[in-house]
Design a protein around this motif. Structure first.
Motif, short mmCIF file in Angstrom:
data_model
loop_
_atom_site.label_atom_id
_atom_site.label_comp_id
_atom_site.label_asym_id
_atom_site.label_seq_id
_atom_site.Cartn_x
_atom_site.Cartn_y
_atom_site.Cartn_z
N GLU A 363 0.94 -1.19 0.07
CA GLU A 363 0.00 0.12 0.13
C GLU A 363 0.83 1.20 0.00
OE1 GLU A 363 -3.33 0.14 -0.30
OE2 GLU A 363 -3.12 -1.98 -0.36
N LYS A 364 0.51 2.13 -0.80
CA LYS A 364 1.33 3.44 -0.78
C LYS A 364 0.92 4.12 0.35
CE LYS A 364 1.59 7.74 -3.43
NZ LYS A 364 3.22 7.59 -3.85
N ASN A 365 2.10 4.34 1.42
CA ASN A 365 2.02 4.73 2.69
C ASN A 365 2.30 6.15 3.13
OD1 ASN A 365 4.84 4.40 2.75
ND2 ASN A 365 4.50 2.29 3.48
N LYS A 366 2.88 7.15 1.94
CA LYS A 366 3.16 8.40 2.21
C LYS A 366 3.03 8.96 0.84
CE LYS A 366 7.46 11.23 3.39
NZ LYS A 366 8.70 11.26 3.80
N THR A 367 2.80 10.37 0.83
CA THR A 367 2.44 11.05 -0.16
C THR A 367 3.05 12.59 -0.05
OG1 THR A 367 0.44 9.94 -0.77
CG2 THR A 367 0.53 11.97 -1.52
N VAL A 368 3.63 12.89 -1.30
CA VAL A 368 4.11 14.25 -1.03
C VAL A 368 3.68 14.84 -2.47
CG1 VAL A 368 6.22 14.12 0.43
CG2 VAL A 368 6.28 13.89 -2.06
N GLU A 369 3.28 16.51 -2.31
CA GLU A 369 2.68 16.96 -3.62
C GLU A 369 3.87 17.29 -4.64
OE1 GLU A 369 -1.22 19.21 -2.54
OE2 GLU A 369 0.58 20.40 -2.43
N ASN A 370 5.21 17.67 -4.02
CA ASN A 370 6.03 18.12 -5.15
C ASN A 370 7.53 17.77 -4.21
OD1 ASN A 370 4.74 19.24 -7.61
ND2 ASN A 370 3.83 20.47 -6.21
N PHE A 371 8.40 17.38 -5.20
CA PHE A 371 9.82 17.38 -4.69
C PHE A 371 10.37 18.74 -4.89
CE2 PHE A 371 9.49 12.80 -5.88
CZ PHE A 371 9.40 12.19 -4.69
#
Length: 384
Positions: A363-371
């Motif tokens: 499962e995808k467990n982390k999300t960032v909008e942009n690097f």
């Protein structure tokens, strides 16, 4: 003057902008769109573009624009491309063409009914070593191809899949096979044609923040009995990438290397120096491309608009590449041999079918909008 819009301002958009700016006498970037409008504004400022900046691409559908480059996440390619084609604009869409064969078919139908061009980015074809290898293969000096080896080796850190749209079947549409090896799978099909069937395995060994694969291996069988193997990876340090073709008389590859053999009386090999020299002379006689990679493909599309010259990579070519990739996903997920072509009633024909049937590793467990960094690697130049 061809008027151009850039849709999506992630890392790959800079390759498109750079390409268009090389042909400033033929085209002009007049608009940039991104859901993060500040990114679009920063990009326009970075490249000193006299361009309209918008958040919603739909605001550009009625603008005086001839050609759009779609540089957004894969799950958005189909609706954006179809909207612009129906609005009478030519379209260049980044790889992969779409997330499903059903979407590819709708995109190609939109191009047909609008009469506008649809080109799918496969910039490796526009690299001199690749173009010259294709010319050597077409010459048939190596004899019929009996085996091909495709090593699409990349490396991506764990945080690569933290970006909000990556690492899910819904939004990215797949892992390294779809989004990295797509370059080399396109080249294989261009050089060797379509296989009759395949079997594949895939896994996720280093990215437990992604649903999708980070390593796959596929074995292809052609109608004439030839075999090919494709390794797709984002776990290979060094990112070595190559295509090797073994003919009945000689072996050639990108990066370029040639070896030719003849048989001794006992069946063991000895060098066929004459053939090797002939192949080397042929390769050396081929001219370098004036424009390579993204600029090369953009030049091809601009010429097609200006003069009616043929596209090297159209929507049907893009669909062929996706069909092989979908076949890999089907085989690896269900543990079955896959035969081509895949029909519209195949469970992997639609996005919904792929999302339902494909193996979900984590499962995808982390999300960032942009690097913070927008620097990316675009793969080998195939010169060494």
């Amino acid at each position: 003057m061809i008027k151009v819009a850039i849709i999506g301002t992630g890392g790959i958009s800079k390759a498109h902008i750079d390409g268009y700016l090389r042909f400033g006498q033929r085209c002009e970037i007049v608009a940039v769109a991104d859901i993060y409008v500040h990114k679009a504004q920063e990009l326009a400022q970075e490249f000193k573009l006299n361009a309209k900046v918008v958040k919603d691409y739909e605001d550009l559908l009625t603008e005086d624009i001839d050609l759009v480059s779609i540089c957004t996440p894969p799950y958005t390619h189909a609706p954006i491309a179809i909207d612009f084609l129906d609005a009478g604009k030519h379209v260049i869409v980044e790889k992969p063409m779409a997330s499903s064969l059903e979407e590819c078919d709708r995109m190609n139908e939109a191009a047909r009914r609008s009469g506008k061009l649809l080109s799918v980015i496969a910039q490796n074809r526009f690299k001199t070593p690749m173009m010259n290898l294709k010319a050597v293969l077409d010459n048939n000096l190596i004899g019929p191809i009996v085996h091909a080896q495709v090593d699409s080796f990349w490396w991506r850190g764990h945080c690569y899949y933290d970006l909000w749209w990556r690492g899910t079947w819904e939004k990215e549409g797949g892992g390294c096979t779809l989004n990295h090896a797509v370059h080399h799978i396109d080249a294989l099909l261009w050089m060797m044609g379509k296989p009759a069937e395949l079997q594949a395995f895939m896994t996720n060994v280093s990215h437990d923040n992604a649903e999708v694969e980070d390593l796959s291996i596929a074995m292809l069988r052609y109608g004439n009995g030839a075999l090919a193997q494709i390794t797709s990876s984002v776990v290979h340090h060094g990112e070595e990438q190559q295509l090797i073709f073994q003919g009945t008389k000689a072996r050639v590859s990108a990066p370029w290397r040639v070896t030719a053999s003849i048989s001794k009386s006992n069946g063991f090999p000895e060098p066929n120096a004459a053939l090797a020299h002939e192949l080397q002379d042929l390769y050396d006689s081929l001219p370098p491309l004036e424009h390579e990679a993204h600029p090369g493909q953009i030049d091809n599309v601009l010429s097609a608009i200006e003069t009616g010259a043929p596209l090297l990579i159209d929507g049907h070519s893009g669909r062929d590449t996706l069909e092989l990739i979908v076949g890999i996903y089907k085989s690896a997920s269900l543990g079955v041999k896959v035969e081509f072509p895949l029909s519209p009633d195949d469970p992997f024909y639609t996005r919904e079918g792929i999302q339902r049937q494909a193996t979900h590793f984590y499962e995808k467990n982390k999300t960032v909008e942009n690097f913070d960094s927008n620097t990316i690697t675009l793969g080998s130049d195939y010169r060494s």
